[in-house]
Design an enzyme around this catalytic site. Structure first.
Site, PDB file in Angstrom:
ATOM      1  N   SER A 145     -48.079 -68.518  62.580  1.00 41.74           N
ATOM      2  CA  SER A 145     -48.341 -67.351  61.732  1.00 41.74           C
ATOM      3  C   SER A 145     -47.021 -66.760  61.267  1.00 41.74           C
ATOM      4  CB  SER A 145     -49.099 -66.317  62.573  1.00 41.74           C
ATOM      5  OG  SER A 145     -49.080 -65.049  61.969  1.00 41.74           O
ATOM      6  N   TYR A 158     -51.417 -60.294  68.876  1.00 41.41           N
ATOM      7  CA  TYR A 158     -51.420 -61.462  67.991  1.00 41.41           C
ATOM      8  C   TYR A 158     -49.989 -61.988  67.803  1.00 41.41           C
ATOM      9  CZ  TYR A 158     -52.658 -64.112  63.701  1.00 41.41           C
ATOM     10  OH  TYR A 158     -52.863 -65.083  62.750  1.00 41.41           O
TER      11      TYR A 158
HETATM   12  C1  GCO Z   1     -52.214 -59.205  59.590  1.00 46.55           C
HETATM   13  C2  GCO Z   1     -52.769 -60.527  59.151  1.00 46.55           C
HETATM   14  C3  GCO Z   1     -51.927 -61.634  59.667  1.00 46.55           C
HETATM   15  C4  GCO Z   1     -52.438 -62.940  59.175  1.00 46.55           C
HETATM   16  C5  GCO Z   1     -51.538 -64.129  59.313  1.00 46.55           C
HETATM   17  C6  GCO Z   1     -50.158 -63.934  58.780  1.00 46.55           C
HETATM   18  O1  GCO Z   1     -52.980 -58.354  59.996  1.00 46.55           O
HETATM   19  O2  GCO Z   1     -51.003 -59.016  59.465  1.00 46.55           O
HETATM   20  O3  GCO Z   1     -54.088 -60.701  59.493  1.00 46.55           O
HETATM   21  O4  GCO Z   1     -51.728 -61.531  60.994  1.00 46.55           O
HETATM   22  O5  GCO Z   1     -53.682 -63.221  59.688  1.00 46.55           O
HETATM   23  O6  GCO Z   1     -51.521 -64.669  60.587  1.00 46.55           O
HETATM   24  O7  GCO Z   1     -49.417 -65.105  58.945  1.00 46.55           O
END
Ligand code: GCO
Length: 261
Positions: A145, A158
């Site tokens: 990501s 995340y």
């Molecule tokens: C956020 C997005 C990201 C994307 C992606 C970016 O809330 O910033 O959802 O996290 O999903 O992974 O590369």
């Protein structure tokens, strides 16, 4: 010598392939000749997905299992090996996100995100690699990501997990290179998917922010990932190992620009 991007005769498993980026990448692999095995965890979504693949003349072999449950993964992979064949290409795509300010995040929710986005790719890779080691070849592609490199308000779990997934990629590449297994990652930028739907709506400040922050000046289209996943799944990338290829319209290359410029 002509570079070899052929995937005919190869079996590819894509986790979380019932929708979104997983489905787009799975289609690209199948269109390049791979036999496709798809994982999901919601029966209704799986049924709809099978039809979506069929509408492009792709026969997707569906397997419902929880990628975070090592026992379930072991059983599912054994079943796939018996019913379809041994996996040559694994795309660890299944993932989740929670957008909650760090001060308010329940540690149990944090743990859940890390479990799905980081521990699960380890579990599935470990099981599939056992067969790849035996076969003396394999391709593992971890879907990272922008958050493997950058922070952003509300996505602490995340980002921690996706940053970890980048390092897991490098570590597995290091450990398994001697078995002729290549472990690489793809870092998608901001793509128009279900996951980003809440922050992509017209008038949402984030929508404008992303378009302005991305040198390409647009959200990614899931099909933009096809070439990269095929490359990393094919012989063309046999000497590429431990890399994360960012498919981000240039985001990571730039500091950005003031609004309106
Ligand atoms: C956020 C997005 C990201 C994307 C992606 C970016 O809330 O910033 O959802 O996290 O999903 O992974 O590369």
């Amino acid at each position: 010598m002509k570079p070899n991007f052929e995937l005919k005769g190869k079996i590819a498993l894509v986790t979380g392939a019932t929708h979104g980026l997983g489905m787009a990448m799975a289609k690209a692999l199948a269109h390049q000749g791979a036999t496709l095995v798809i994982n999901g965890h919601t029966p209704a979504k799986m049924e709809a997905a099978i039809e979506a693949y069929a509408s492009e003349e792709i026969l997707a072999h569906p397997y419902l299992f929880d990628v975070s449950d090592a026992k379930a993964v072991d059983a599912a992979i054994s079943k796939i090996e018996a019913e379809v064949g041994e996996i040559d290409i694994l795309v660890n795509n299944a993932g989740m996100i929670q957008r909650v300010p760090a001060l308010e995040m329940d540690p149990e929710d944090f743990r859940k995100v890390v479990d799905i986005d980081l521990v699960s790719p380890f579990i599935v890779s470990q099981r599939v690699a056992k067969t790849m080691v035996k076969n003396g070849q394999g391709k593992i592609i971890n879907i990272c990501s922008m958050m493997s490199e950058l922070g952003r308000n509300t996505v602490s779990a995340y980002a921690a997990a996706k940053g970890g997934l980048k390092m897991l990629t490098r570590n597995l590449a290091t450990e398994w290179a001697k078995y002729n297994i290549q472990v690489n990652g793809i870092g998608p930028g901001y793509f128009a998917t279900e996951q980003t739907a809440p922050i992509r709506v017209d008038g949402h400040p984030f929508n404008e922010f992303i378009v302005n922050r991305t040198p390409a000046g647009r959200w990614g289209d899931p099909d933009d990932l096809g070439g990269t996943v095929v490359f990393l799944a094919s012989k063309a990338s046999d000497f590429v190992n431990g890399q994360i290829i960012y498919v981000d319209g240039g985001i990571l290359a730039t500091i950005g620009k003031p609004a309106g410029e």
